[in-house]
Design a protein around this motif. Structure first.
Motif, PDB file in Angstrom:
ATOM      1  N   MET A  28       0.837  -1.209   0.000  1.00 18.72           N
ATOM      2  CA  MET A  28       0.000   0.000   0.000  1.00 18.72           C
ATOM      3  C   MET A  28       0.872   1.259   0.000  1.00 18.72           C
ATOM      4  SD  MET A  28      -3.182  -0.965  -0.082  1.00 18.72           S
ATOM      5  CE  MET A  28      -4.208   0.308   0.579  1.00 18.72           C
ATOM      6  N   LYS A  29       2.005   1.178   0.673  1.00 17.08           N
ATOM      7  CA  LYS A  29       2.914   2.322   0.689  1.00 17.08           C
ATOM      8  C   LYS A  29       3.495   2.584  -0.704  1.00 17.08           C
ATOM      9  CE  LYS A  29       4.552   1.683   5.436  1.00 17.08           C
ATOM     10  NZ  LYS A  29       5.741   1.352   6.254  1.00 17.08           N
ATOM     11  N   ALA A  30       3.664   1.527  -1.489  1.00 19.25           N
ATOM     12  CA  ALA A  30       4.331   1.644  -2.787  1.00 19.25           C
ATOM     13  C   ALA A  30       3.369   1.796  -3.952  1.00 19.25           C
ATOM     14  CB  ALA A  30       5.223   0.436  -3.005  1.00 19.25           C
ATOM     15  N   ILE A  31       2.074   1.771  -3.720  1.00 23.37           N
ATOM     16  CA  ILE A  31       1.108   1.821  -4.825  1.00 23.37           C
ATOM     17  C   ILE A  31       1.326   3.056  -5.693  1.00 23.37           C
ATOM     18  CG2 ILE A  31      -1.332   2.210  -5.358  1.00 23.37           C
ATOM     19  CD1 ILE A  31      -2.064   0.224  -3.245  1.00 23.37           C
ATOM     20  N   ASP A  32       1.503   4.231  -5.070  1.00 24.26           N
ATOM     21  CA  ASP A  32       1.682   5.460  -5.853  1.00 24.26           C
ATOM     22  C   ASP A  32       2.882   5.353  -6.787  1.00 24.26           C
ATOM     23  OD1 ASP A  32      -0.512   6.762  -4.847  1.00 24.26           O
ATOM     24  OD2 ASP A  32       0.606   7.817  -3.271  1.00 24.26           O
ATOM     25  N   ALA A  33       3.959   4.800  -6.289  1.00 20.39           N
ATOM     26  CA  ALA A  33       5.170   4.700  -7.112  1.00 20.39           C
ATOM     27  C   ALA A  33       5.035   3.635  -8.193  1.00 20.39           C
ATOM     28  CB  ALA A  33       6.375   4.395  -6.228  1.00 20.39           C
ATOM     29  N   LEU A  34       4.228   2.626  -7.962  1.00 18.54           N
ATOM     30  CA  LEU A  34       4.098   1.525  -8.910  1.00 18.54           C
ATOM     31  C   LEU A  34       3.027   1.761  -9.977  1.00 18.54           C
ATOM     32  CD1 LEU A  34       4.319  -1.448  -6.381  1.00 18.54           C
ATOM     33  CD2 LEU A  34       6.119  -0.628  -7.918  1.00 18.54           C
ATOM     34  N   THR A  35       2.130   2.714  -9.738  1.00 16.80           N
ATOM     35  CA  THR A  35       1.020   2.934 -10.657  1.00 16.80           C
ATOM     36  C   THR A  35       1.362   4.006 -11.681  1.00 16.80           C
ATOM     37  OG1 THR A  35      -0.282   2.784  -8.633  1.00 16.80           O
ATOM     38  CG2 THR A  35      -1.478   3.089 -10.630  1.00 16.80           C
ATOM     39  N   ILE A  36       1.029   3.715 -12.928  1.00 16.85           N
ATOM     40  CA  ILE A  36       1.259   4.673 -14.008  1.00 16.85           C
ATOM     41  C   ILE A  36       0.081   5.639 -14.088  1.00 16.85           C
ATOM     42  CG2 ILE A  36       1.501   4.916 -16.502  1.00 16.85           C
ATOM     43  CD1 ILE A  36       2.892   2.172 -16.471  1.00 16.85           C
ATOM     44  N   ASN A  37      -1.120   5.145 -13.901  1.00 14.26           N
ATOM     45  CA  ASN A  37      -2.334   5.949 -13.984  1.00 14.26           C
ATOM     46  C   ASN A  37      -2.450   6.845 -12.733  1.00 14.26           C
ATOM     47  OD1 ASN A  37      -4.861   6.952 -14.399  1.00 14.26           O
ATOM     48  ND2 ASN A  37      -5.852   4.958 -14.703  1.00 14.26           N
ATOM     49  N   ASP A  38      -2.850   8.104 -12.929  1.00 14.33           N
ATOM     50  CA  ASP A  38      -2.984   9.057 -11.815  1.00 14.33           C
ATOM     51  C   ASP A  38      -4.291   8.892 -11.050  1.00 14.33           C
ATOM     52  OD1 ASP A  38      -0.558  10.259 -12.242  1.00 14.33           O
ATOM     53  OD2 ASP A  38      -1.356  11.847 -13.533  1.00 14.33           O
ATOM     54  N   GLU A  39      -5.153   8.030 -11.497  1.00 13.79           N
ATOM     55  CA  GLU A  39      -6.469   7.888 -10.889  1.00 13.79           C
ATOM     56  C   GLU A  39      -6.381   7.594  -9.383  1.00 13.79           C
ATOM     57  OE1 GLU A  39     -10.505   5.144 -11.255  1.00 13.79           O
ATOM     58  OE2 GLU A  39      -8.892   4.894 -12.718  1.00 13.79           O
ATOM     59  N   TYR A  40      -5.534   6.663  -9.004  1.00 11.56           N
ATOM     60  CA  TYR A  40      -5.416   6.308  -7.586  1.00 11.56           C
ATOM     61  C   TYR A  40      -4.900   7.495  -6.772  1.00 11.56           C
ATOM     62  CZ  TYR A  40      -4.042   4.028  -3.283  1.00 11.56           C
ATOM     63  OH  TYR A  40      -3.902   3.692  -1.963  1.00 11.56           O
ATOM     64  N   ARG A  41      -3.881   8.169  -7.274  1.00  8.04           N
ATOM     65  CA  ARG A  41      -3.321   9.325  -6.569  1.00  8.04           C
ATOM     66  C   ARG A  41      -4.370  10.423  -6.416  1.00  8.04           C
ATOM     67  NH1 ARG A  41       1.648   7.584  -8.907  1.00  8.04           N
ATOM     68  NH2 ARG A  41       1.092   8.313 -10.981  1.00  8.04           N
ATOM     69  N   LEU A  42      -5.128  10.645  -7.486  1.00  6.76           N
ATOM     70  CA  LEU A  42      -6.164  11.679  -7.433  1.00  6.76           C
ATOM     71  C   LEU A  42      -7.277  11.303  -6.458  1.00  6.76           C
ATOM     72  CD1 LEU A  42      -6.395  12.611 -11.221  1.00  6.76           C
ATOM     73  CD2 LEU A  42      -5.307  13.928  -9.388  1.00  6.76           C
ATOM     74  N   LYS A  43      -7.669  10.040  -6.446  1.00  3.50           N
ATOM     75  CA  LYS A  43      -8.684   9.594  -5.484  1.00  3.50           C
ATOM     76  C   LYS A  43      -8.184   9.785  -4.046  1.00  3.50           C
ATOM     77  CE  LYS A  43     -11.198   6.216  -8.270  1.00  3.50           C
ATOM     78  NZ  LYS A  43     -11.534   4.804  -8.460  1.00  3.50           N
ATOM     79  N   LYS A  44      -6.917   9.482  -3.866  1.00  4.90           N
ATOM     80  CA  LYS A  44      -6.319   9.629  -2.536  1.00  4.90           C
ATOM     81  C   LYS A  44      -6.322  11.102  -2.118  1.00  4.90           C
ATOM     82  CE  LYS A  44      -2.204   8.300   0.045  1.00  4.90           C
ATOM     83  NZ  LYS A  44      -0.872   7.720  -0.034  1.00  4.90           N
ATOM     84  N   LYS A  45      -5.992  11.993  -3.057  1.00  2.00           N
ATOM     85  CA  LYS A  45      -6.007  13.425  -2.754  1.00  2.00           C
ATOM     86  C   LYS A  45      -7.421  13.898  -2.438  1.00  2.00           C
ATOM     87  CE  LYS A  45      -1.911  15.194  -5.009  1.00  2.00           C
ATOM     88  NZ  LYS A  45      -1.364  16.162  -5.956  1.00  2.00           N
ATOM     89  N   ILE A  46      -8.396  13.390  -3.189  1.00  2.82           N
ATOM     90  CA  ILE A  46      -9.791  13.758  -2.932  1.00  2.82           C
ATOM     91  C   ILE A  46     -10.186  13.358  -1.519  1.00  2.82           C
ATOM     92  CG2 ILE A  46     -12.180  13.197  -3.536  1.00  2.82           C
ATOM     93  CD1 ILE A  46     -11.263  13.127  -6.475  1.00  2.82           C
ATOM     94  N   VAL A  47      -9.816  12.163  -1.118  1.00  2.00           N
ATOM     95  CA  VAL A  47     -10.126  11.688   0.240  1.00  2.00           C
ATOM     96  C   VAL A  47      -9.448  12.592   1.275  1.00  2.00           C
ATOM     97  CG1 VAL A  47      -9.784   9.781   1.865  1.00  2.00           C
ATOM     98  CG2 VAL A  47     -10.573   9.316  -0.465  1.00  2.00           C
ATOM     99  N   GLU A  48      -8.188  12.945   1.009  1.00  2.00           N
ATOM    100  CA  GLU A  48      -7.464  13.819   1.939  1.00  2.00           C
ATOM    101  C   GLU A  48      -8.164  15.177   2.054  1.00  2.00           C
ATOM    102  OE1 GLU A  48      -3.395  14.205   0.691  1.00  2.00           O
ATOM    103  OE2 GLU A  48      -2.987  12.065   0.930  1.00  2.00           O
ATOM    104  N   TYR A  49      -8.549  15.749   0.910  1.00  2.00           N
ATOM    105  CA  TYR A  49      -9.227  17.051   0.925  1.00  2.00           C
ATOM    106  C   TYR A  49     -10.579  16.976   1.608  1.00  2.00           C
ATOM    107  CZ  TYR A  49      -5.631  18.936  -2.194  1.00  2.00           C
ATOM    108  OH  TYR A  49      -4.448  19.356  -2.734  1.00  2.00           O
ATOM    109  N   GLU A  50     -11.294  15.879   1.379  1.00  2.00           N
ATOM    110  CA  GLU A  50     -12.584  15.713   2.051  1.00  2.00           C
ATOM    111  C   GLU A  50     -12.403  15.650   3.564  1.00  2.00           C
ATOM    112  OE1 GLU A  50     -14.211  12.275   0.124  1.00  2.00           O
ATOM    113  OE2 GLU A  50     -15.160  13.454  -1.461  1.00  2.00           O
ATOM    114  N   GLU A  51     -11.354  14.983   4.010  1.00  2.00           N
ATOM    115  CA  GLU A  51     -11.064  14.921   5.448  1.00  2.00           C
ATOM    116  C   GLU A  51     -10.758  16.314   5.997  1.00  2.00           C
ATOM    117  OE1 GLU A  51     -11.210  12.431   7.738  1.00  2.00           O
ATOM    118  OE2 GLU A  51     -12.163  11.289   6.122  1.00  2.00           O
ATOM    119  N   LYS A  52      -9.983  17.076   5.238  1.00  2.00           N
ATOM    120  CA  LYS A  52      -9.664  18.439   5.675  1.00  2.00           C
ATOM    121  C   LYS A  52     -10.916  19.308   5.714  1.00  2.00           C
ATOM    122  CE  LYS A  52      -4.855  18.600   4.138  1.00  2.00           C
ATOM    123  NZ  LYS A  52      -3.884  19.204   3.215  1.00  2.00           N
ATOM    124  N   LEU A  53     -11.805  19.113   4.735  1.00  2.00           N
ATOM    125  CA  LEU A  53     -13.029  19.906   4.684  1.00  2.00           C
ATOM    126  C   LEU A  53     -13.961  19.620   5.852  1.00  2.00           C
ATOM    127  CD1 LEU A  53     -13.969  19.991   0.898  1.00  2.00           C
ATOM    128  CD2 LEU A  53     -13.311  21.903   2.347  1.00  2.00           C
TER     129      LEU A  53
END
Length: 142
Positions: A28-53
């Protein structure tokens, strides 16, 4: 991929649940580095922003808080105005009492002066003193 260097059993026990959890956590720690598609990173950022909101106060909460502060401020203004009015009344009362006291003292002094004048006029030795002379003196003293 299926590559193995035959060291997997040394580092991780495939049959142990705890060991499998560790492997998953490391993956799970390495998923961002192993994935070519930005979809996972963007979903993760959305979750982070929702938590901040979630921590950011809502507009309604801010409006309610502001309305409460305005009500408090108005109450303080009214209280201040009431205190100012009370102090003005108190000052007027003190001033009136002072004026009444001064008037009473003048009347008492005039009575005492008239008594002294009466005593002087009844004393044969002091009859020659004219009351006007004493009034003039009294006028300069005041």
């Amino acid at each position: 991929m299926g590559h193995s260097v035959k060291l997997d059993n040394v580092y991780y026990d495939k049959d142990n649940e705890k060991s499998q959890q560790k492997i998953l956590l490391e993956y799970m720690k390495a998923i961002d580095a192993l994935t070519i598609n930005d979809e996972y990173r963007l979903k993760k950022k959305i979750v982070e922003y929702e938590e901040k909101l979630k921590d950011v106060p809502k507009v309604e909460q801010l409006e309610s808080h502001l309305a409460n502060k305005i009500i408090e401020q108005e109450a303080i203004k009214k209280q201040l105005e009431k205190l100012r009015t009370e102090k003005e009344k108190e000052t007027q009362t003190i001033q009136q009492k002072h004026e009444e006291d001064m008037k009473r003292m003048r009347e008492e002094m005039n009575q005492q002066f008239n008594q002294i004048m009466s005593m002087i006029q009844h004393n044969p030795k002091l009859v020659q003193i004219k009351p006007e002379a004493l009034i003039t003196k009294k006028g300069t003293v005041t």
